[in-house]
Design an enzyme around this catalytic site. Structure first.
Site, PDB file in Angstrom:
ATOM      1  N   PRO A  27      86.405  33.023  45.375  1.00 35.27           N
ATOM      2  CA  PRO A  27      87.363  32.174  44.945  1.00 35.27           C
ATOM      3  C   PRO A  27      86.672  30.824  44.351  1.00 35.27           C
ATOM      4  CG  PRO A  27      87.845  32.569  47.049  1.00 35.27           C
ATOM      5  CD  PRO A  27      86.521  33.185  47.051  1.00 35.27           C
ATOM      6  N   CYS A  29      88.291  27.433  42.080  1.00 32.45           N
ATOM      7  CA  CYS A  29      89.293  26.795  41.514  1.00 32.45           C
ATOM      8  C   CYS A  29      89.369  26.564  39.856  1.00 32.45           C
ATOM      9  CB  CYS A  29      89.794  25.682  42.330  1.00 32.45           C
ATOM     10  SG  CYS A  29      90.409  26.005  43.827  1.00 32.45           S
ATOM     11  N   ALA A  66      91.703  29.416  45.386  1.00 31.31           N
ATOM     12  CA  ALA A  66      92.403  28.754  46.691  1.00 31.31           C
ATOM     13  C   ALA A  66      93.788  28.799  46.031  1.00 31.31           C
ATOM     14  CB  ALA A  66      91.908  27.730  47.000  1.00 31.31           C
ATOM     15  N   GLN A 108      92.999  34.473  47.853  1.00 29.19           N
ATOM     16  CA  GLN A 108      92.764  33.341  49.057  1.00 29.19           C
ATOM     17  C   GLN A 108      93.913  32.314  49.282  1.00 29.19           C
ATOM     18  OE1 GLN A 108      89.881  29.838  48.960  1.00 29.19           O
ATOM     19  NE2 GLN A 108      88.822  30.922  50.154  1.00 29.19           N
ATOM     20  N   TYR A 190      89.030  21.840  54.166  1.00 29.69           N
ATOM     21  CA  TYR A 190      90.623  22.014  54.070  1.00 29.69           C
ATOM     22  C   TYR A 190      91.252  22.144  55.457  1.00 29.69           C
ATOM     23  CZ  TYR A 190      88.972  22.479  49.348  1.00 29.69           C
ATOM     24  OH  TYR A 190      88.221  21.767  48.390  1.00 29.69           O
ATOM     25  N   ARG A 238      87.562  32.927  55.333  1.00 29.80           N
ATOM     26  CA  ARG A 238      86.496  32.495  54.815  1.00 29.80           C
ATOM     27  C   ARG A 238      86.056  31.071  56.058  1.00 29.80           C
ATOM     28  NH1 ARG A 238      84.641  30.380  48.745  1.00 29.80           N
ATOM     29  NH2 ARG A 238      82.450  31.389  49.154  1.00 29.80           N
ATOM     30  N   LEU A 310      74.067  30.602  45.813  1.00 29.54           N
ATOM     31  CA  LEU A 310      73.147  30.514  44.970  1.00 29.54           C
ATOM     32  C   LEU A 310      72.631  31.797  44.695  1.00 29.54           C
ATOM     33  CD1 LEU A 310      71.398  27.135  44.983  1.00 29.54           C
ATOM     34  CD2 LEU A 310      73.238  27.819  43.551  1.00 29.54           C
ATOM     35  N   GLY A 332      79.456  33.142  42.552  1.00 30.71           N
ATOM     36  CA  GLY A 332      80.179  32.389  42.089  1.00 30.71           C
ATOM     37  C   GLY A 332      79.661  31.980  40.532  1.00 30.71           C
ATOM     38  N   ARG A 333      78.926  30.972  40.538  1.00 34.98           N
ATOM     39  CA  ARG A 333      78.463  30.259  39.192  1.00 34.98           C
ATOM     40  C   ARG A 333      77.727  31.390  38.472  1.00 34.98           C
ATOM     41  NH1 ARG A 333      77.032  26.562  43.350  1.00 34.98           N
ATOM     42  NH2 ARG A 333      78.226  24.487  43.033  1.00 34.98           N
TER      43      ARG A 333
END
Length: 363
Positions: A27, A29, A66, A108, A190, A238, A310, A332-333
């Site tokens: 996930p 955002c 999310a 998510q 969160y 998660r 990473l 992710g990235r």
């Protein structure tokens, strides 16, 4: 796995859902939904194009960012939500396309707690008030995340029960929207993470103090979601495996213990991240820096895990799986940079990945 050479492209079977490979999207955002009006929290063309590109690129599982279980559960006014039927209908467009490409659609479910009501990151990410579509935040205890954030309101027991119900209602809507897997967001500072950690949870009732009390809310959410989520469909959780605090926070030992509890309550996979609940900590980032936390859970419990942090290189990702450190990798990235990472990895390793007919010339 029979062959380490194609570990990334072995199917992953969880309950009755088969994920075609182990290259997954976590996930992330997008902060791109409307902040007010009838389109509040509704996925739009940006979200469709964003997720569709990774599906056509061969990603086996996509976990949609999310998605708030209530308006006040959003991280920012621009977040997605799944508290009404308008949002459900818009999500169906995305899940249908992902499924048509052989990608398993997941979502998510989240509540931002004391880190809610902030601006978009590229606008500074500071807390916003009613003049900028903001609202008052809530938390297990009236403790601000940092000096920039306001002190949140402490949730009453009745309000805690309401939030548990909101997660269950969101799961029902996620099912109606066509998602095959639901993930509960219990990481990154969160709301659920705030309850888990003694750093942010100073309650003295049944939801604070001991490990059993601090995990109570999380397990109630899991139970409520699992009750409405079909038994043939997987449920993920998660977690932030450590807060990177020397003392007074959630630890890797807690995570291993909690993983066993989650397994007993019907969770099928632990999505292992770290950090986010304590401000000002130093995190030793580097290639695969969070993988050891996933590996420990996998080695010490029976709960499958996904690793993140990473992971960028094909050989690196393949080695994580081949060495038994995780059951899947979440990029992710790297998937933001290269939506077709999975197809390129398959070419490099000799693995198989679905290629859209329209892209046959790229094979």
């Amino acid at each position: 796995m029979e062959s380490a050479v194609t570990a990334l492209f072995e199917p992953c079977i969880l309950r009755d859902v088969t994920i075609p490979n182990r290259v997954w999207m976590p996930p992330m955002c997008q902060y791109s939904a409307a902040p007010e009006g009838p389109e509040t929290g509704v996925p739009n063309d940006w979200h469709f194009a964003h997720y569709a590109a990774r599906a056509t690129g061969g990603t086996g599982l996509i976990i949609v960012e999310a998605t708030a279980v209530s308006p006040e559960g959003r991280i920012s006014p621009y977040d997605l939500g799944i508290w009404n039927d308008t949002q459900v209908e818009a999500f169906r467009r995305i899940t249908r396309f992902l499924a048509s490409q052989g990608t398993v659609p997941a979502i998510q479910l989240a509540h931002a707690g004391r880190k809610a009501s902030t601006d978009r990151p590229w606008k500074g990410g500071d807390p916003v008030g009613p003049d900028a579509h903001g609202w008052d935040s809530v938390a297990p205890s009236p403790i601000a995340f940092d000096d920039r954030h306001p002190v949140p309101a402490e949730l009453t027991v009745d309000q805690i029960k309401d939030v548990v119900g909101q997660f269950a209602a969101a799961a029902r809507r996620a099912l109606a929207a066509g998602f095959e897997i639901a993930e509960i967001h219990g990481a990154h500072g969160y709301l659920i993470n705030e309850f888990l950690s003694p750093h942010s949870n100073h309650r003295t009732d049944a939801y604070g103090g001991s490990y059993e009390n601090r995990t109570r809310f999380a397990l109630e959410v899991v139970d409520a979601v699992r009750e409405v989520w079909p038994q043939d469909k997987p449920l993920f959780f998660r977690v932030s495996a450590t807060e990177w605090l020397d003392e007074g926070g959630w630890s890797a030992d807690d995570t291993v213990r909690f993983a066993a509890d989650l397994r007993a309550h019907g969770v099928d996979l632990l999505d292992v991240s770290t950090g986010g609940n304590a401000s000002g900590v130093r995190i030793p980032t580097g290639p695969g820096y969070q993988v050891p936390f996933a590996a420990r859970v996998k080695q010490e419990t029976t709960l499958p895990v996904a690793a993140v942090g990473l992971i960028t290189d094909v050989e690196q990702a393949e080695k994580i799986l081949a060495n038994g450190e995780a059951d899947a990798v979440l990029l992710g990235r790297e998937l933001l940079r290269n939506p077709s990472w999975a197809r390129l990895a398959a070419r490099e390793l000799g693995g198989e990945v679905r290629v859209p007919d329209q892209y046959h010339r790229s094979v």
